[in-house]
Design a protein around this motif. Structure first.
Motif, PDB file in Angstrom:
ATOM      1  N   LYS A  11       0.829  -1.210   0.000  1.00 12.82           N
ATOM      2  CA  LYS A  11       0.000   0.000   0.000  1.00 12.82           C
ATOM      3  C   LYS A  11       0.864   1.261   0.000  1.00 12.82           C
ATOM      4  N   ALA A  12       2.016   1.185   0.667  1.00 11.55           N
ATOM      5  CA  ALA A  12       2.921   2.332   0.739  1.00 11.55           C
ATOM      6  C   ALA A  12       3.852   2.425  -0.466  1.00 11.55           C
ATOM      7  N   GLY A  13       3.749   1.465  -1.395  1.00 12.03           N
ATOM      8  CA  GLY A  13       4.601   1.480  -2.573  1.00 12.03           C
ATOM      9  C   GLY A  13       5.979   0.894  -2.360  1.00 12.03           C
ATOM     10  N   LEU A  14       6.162   0.144  -1.258  1.00  9.77           N
ATOM     11  CA  LEU A  14       7.481  -0.381  -0.904  1.00  9.77           C
ATOM     12  C   LEU A  14       7.660  -1.861  -1.204  1.00  9.77           C
ATOM     13  N   TYR A  15       6.589  -2.545  -1.618  1.00  7.29           N
ATOM     14  CA  TYR A  15       6.671  -3.993  -1.823  1.00  7.29           C
ATOM     15  C   TYR A  15       5.772  -4.373  -2.996  1.00  7.29           C
ATOM     16  N   PRO A  16       6.174  -4.042  -4.213  1.00  6.80           N
ATOM     17  CA  PRO A  16       5.324  -4.321  -5.372  1.00  6.80           C
ATOM     18  C   PRO A  16       5.171  -5.814  -5.604  1.00  6.80           C
ATOM     19  N   PRO A  17       4.073  -6.228  -6.233  1.00  4.92           N
ATOM     20  CA  PRO A  17       3.884  -7.648  -6.556  1.00  4.92           C
ATOM     21  C   PRO A  17       4.974  -8.133  -7.508  1.00  4.92           C
ATOM     22  N   PRO A  18       5.250  -9.430  -7.511  1.00  2.37           N
ATOM     23  CA  PRO A  18       6.217  -9.977  -8.464  1.00  2.37           C
ATOM     24  C   PRO A  18       5.771  -9.724  -9.900  1.00  2.37           C
ATOM     25  N   PRO A  19       6.703  -9.711 -10.852  1.00  2.00           N
ATOM     26  CA  PRO A  19       6.342  -9.502 -12.258  1.00  2.00           C
ATOM     27  C   PRO A  19       5.274 -10.491 -12.732  1.00  2.00           C
ATOM     28  N   ASP A  21     -16.927 -26.142  -4.632  1.00  2.00           N
ATOM     29  CA  ASP A  21     -16.023 -26.485  -3.520  1.00  2.00           C
ATOM     30  C   ASP A  21     -15.684 -25.243  -2.708  1.00  2.00           C
ATOM     31  N   ARG A  22     -15.681 -25.404  -1.386  1.00  2.00           N
ATOM     32  CA  ARG A  22     -15.296 -24.332  -0.459  1.00  2.00           C
ATOM     33  C   ARG A  22     -13.790 -24.440  -0.214  1.00  2.00           C
ATOM     34  N   VAL A  23     -13.070 -23.383  -0.543  1.00  2.00           N
ATOM     35  CA  VAL A  23     -11.614 -23.456  -0.536  1.00  2.00           C
ATOM     36  C   VAL A  23     -11.000 -22.169   0.012  1.00  2.00           C
ATOM     37  N   CYS A  24      -9.708 -22.261   0.322  1.00  2.00           N
ATOM     38  CA  CYS A  24      -8.898 -21.081   0.601  1.00  2.00           C
ATOM     39  C   CYS A  24      -7.655 -21.168  -0.273  1.00  2.00           C
ATOM     40  N   ALA A  25      -7.005 -20.033  -0.500  1.00  2.00           N
ATOM     41  CA  ALA A  25      -5.926 -20.007  -1.486  1.00  2.00           C
ATOM     42  C   ALA A  25      -4.826 -19.042  -1.075  1.00  2.00           C
ATOM     43  N   LEU A  26      -3.615 -19.374  -1.512  1.00  2.00           N
ATOM     44  CA  LEU A  26      -2.431 -18.526  -1.344  1.00  2.00           C
ATOM     45  C   LEU A  26      -2.141 -17.851  -2.686  1.00  2.00           C
ATOM     46  N   LEU A  27      -1.962 -16.530  -2.661  1.00  2.00           N
ATOM     47  CA  LEU A  27      -1.698 -15.776  -3.881  1.00  2.00           C
ATOM     48  C   LEU A  27      -0.486 -14.873  -3.694  1.00  2.00           C
ATOM     49  N   ALA A  28       0.146 -14.507  -4.799  1.00  2.00           N
ATOM     50  CA  ALA A  28       1.227 -13.529  -4.743  1.00  2.00           C
ATOM     51  C   ALA A  28       0.679 -12.120  -4.592  1.00  2.00           C
ATOM     52  N   SER A  29      -0.553 -11.896  -5.029  1.00  2.00           N
ATOM     53  CA  SER A  29      -1.258 -10.617  -4.885  1.00  2.00           C
ATOM     54  C   SER A  29      -2.646 -10.782  -5.467  1.00  2.00           C
ATOM     55  N   GLY A  30      -3.510  -9.788  -5.205  1.00  2.00           N
ATOM     56  CA  GLY A  30      -4.823  -9.767  -5.833  1.00  2.00           C
ATOM     57  C   GLY A  30      -5.922 -10.519  -5.127  1.00  2.00           C
ATOM     58  N   ALA A  31      -5.688 -10.980  -3.875  1.00  2.00           N
ATOM     59  CA  ALA A  31      -6.708 -11.767  -3.181  1.00  2.00           C
ATOM     60  C   ALA A  31      -7.922 -10.938  -2.785  1.00  2.00           C
ATOM     61  N   MET A  32      -7.741  -9.624  -2.644  1.00  2.00           N
ATOM     62  CA  MET A  32      -8.848  -8.765  -2.220  1.00  2.00           C
ATOM     63  C   MET A  32      -9.607  -8.271  -3.440  1.00  2.00           C
ATOM     64  N   ALA A  33     -10.369  -9.183  -4.002  1.00  2.00           N
ATOM     65  CA  ALA A  33     -11.162  -8.909  -5.206  1.00  2.00           C
ATOM     66  C   ALA A  33     -12.410  -9.774  -5.162  1.00  2.00           C
ATOM     67  N   GLN A  34     -13.397  -9.404  -5.959  1.00  2.00           N
ATOM     68  CA  GLN A  34     -14.624 -10.198  -5.974  1.00  2.00           C
ATOM     69  C   GLN A  34     -14.379 -11.586  -6.549  1.00  2.00           C
ATOM     70  N   GLU A  35     -13.418 -11.705  -7.450  1.00  2.00           N
ATOM     71  CA  GLU A  35     -13.032 -12.994  -8.013  1.00  2.00           C
ATOM     72  C   GLU A  35     -11.509 -13.051  -8.096  1.00  2.00           C
ATOM     73  N   VAL A  36     -10.966 -14.240  -7.934  1.00  2.00           N
ATOM     74  CA  VAL A  36      -9.544 -14.455  -8.200  1.00  2.00           C
ATOM     75  C   VAL A  36      -9.397 -15.704  -9.058  1.00  2.00           C
ATOM     76  N   VAL A  37      -8.379 -15.702  -9.896  1.00  2.00           N
ATOM     77  CA  VAL A  37      -7.983 -16.895 -10.638  1.00  2.00           C
ATOM     78  C   VAL A  37      -6.608 -17.286 -10.133  1.00  2.00           C
TER      79      VAL A  37
END
Length: 320
Positions: A43-51, A78-94
């Motif tokens: 959020k502070a611009g100090l840790y950008p997502p991986p390419p 299926d009810r699941v949880c997931a690990l992501l590099a970024s983008g988990a805070m969205a209405q949908e994730v792939v």
């Protein structure tokens, strides 16, 4: 769809392009997403997502699968949880289907959203990189954090006593209730750790300001695993101590590991750790939830360093 974007210290719920679901991937309708300190840095611009990763916020989520790509064993619904590099805070994730775990029996989707990042981090750094053996002593700095809460419970479950450093007496009591054998309050009696050691593994999100102390409290053949730099990045160390004690110092990040590494890590979690939730031996330690419309307040709470356990952002309140 919408996703949470962090720019110059602020977050906004913005329109985002809906990603395609390709072979080997699943699409998840997100119920909730866990908050982590890495989000504050992004959020502070100090840790950008991986390419190549999503530009939006969030490293973990839980929800319901609504689409599967070719070659995937998961099913829609299926009810699941997931690990992501970024983008988990969205209405949908792939997400790569190998980075998905089932919601443990008896847990809600909100609770499951608090699991993947912290349990993967604790398992990787204490049990894999730290090579912890049953009965060995562990020191966890920032023990009341989300990762610290997971680490304490895992050490207890696998037969290793654990001590902590924390920011207050209340947070120390919280850690002891989770299973910590004891600990210190950093601004009052940090040096008392010298009398509680020596420790075989130190899990350290603080870095420089604890460097000399870590060398002193580690046992011979001890392992110091650095996962953060909240206390700075530059420190002068006595390498004679490192040599004489045969210490291992490891720097570790999870976010930028490759997909195969993360897949193997989660496969191990599924076998070794996930059953312990259904048995009641591990807990998400979910402290509070925030609607995504109050994302700024949620991150302010996390940044206050007063939270013991995990915070979760609710994305779709209709999913429980």
């Amino acid at each position: 769809m919408k996703a949470l974007q962090g720019v110059e210290g602020h977050v906004s719920w913005v329109e985002a392009e809906r990603p395609a679901c390709d072979a080997g991937q699943v699409r998840i309708r997100v119920a909730a997403a866990g908050l982590n300190r890495a989000d504050l840095l992004q959020k502070a611009g100090l840790y950008p997502p991986p390419p190549g990763a999503s530009p939006y916020m969030g490293l973990e989520c839980a929800g319901v699968i609504e689409e599967v790509g070719a070659g995937v064993a998961w099913r829609v619904g299926d009810r699941v949880c997931a690990l992501l590099a970024s983008g988990a805070m969205a209405q949908e994730v792939v997400v790569d289907a190998r980075h998905v775990l089932p919601v443990p029996e008896g847990l809600s989707l909100h609770e499951a959203a608090a699991l993947p990042e912290v349990y993967a981090t604790a398992w990787l750094n204490i049990f894999q990189l730290g090579a912890l053996k049953p009965g060995e002593k562990v020191l966890v700095h920032a023990g009341a954090s989300g990762v610290g809460s997971a680490a304490i419970q895992l050490c207890k479950a696998f037969g290793s006593p654990v001590w902590v450093s924390v920011g207050s007496k209340e947070r120390l009591a919280y850690c002891e209730a989770l299973g910590a054998a004891g600990g210190v309050v950093r601004n009052e009696n940090l040096d008392d750790l010298k009398g509680l050691g020596p420790f075989d593994v130190v899990l350290d999100p603080v870095g420089a300001s604890y460097g000399a102390l870590n060398l002193e409290v580690l046992s011979r053949d001890g392992r110091w695993v650095i996962i953060g730099l909240m206390g700075g990045r530059k420190v002068e160390l006595d390498l004679g101590v490192v040599l004489g004690k045969r210490l291992e110092i490891t720097g570790s990040t999870l976010r930028n590991r490759d997909d195969s590494f993360k897949a193997e890590l989660l496969r191990e979690l599924a076998v070794q750790v996930w059953p312990l939730f259904s048995e009641g031996r591990l807990s998400p330690q979910l402290v509070d939830t925030y609607p995504v419309e109050f994302a700024q307040a949620a991150y302010a709470a996390l940044e206050s360093n007063q939270v013991s356990g995990k915070l979760v952002m609710v994305i779709d309140p209709s999913l429980k």
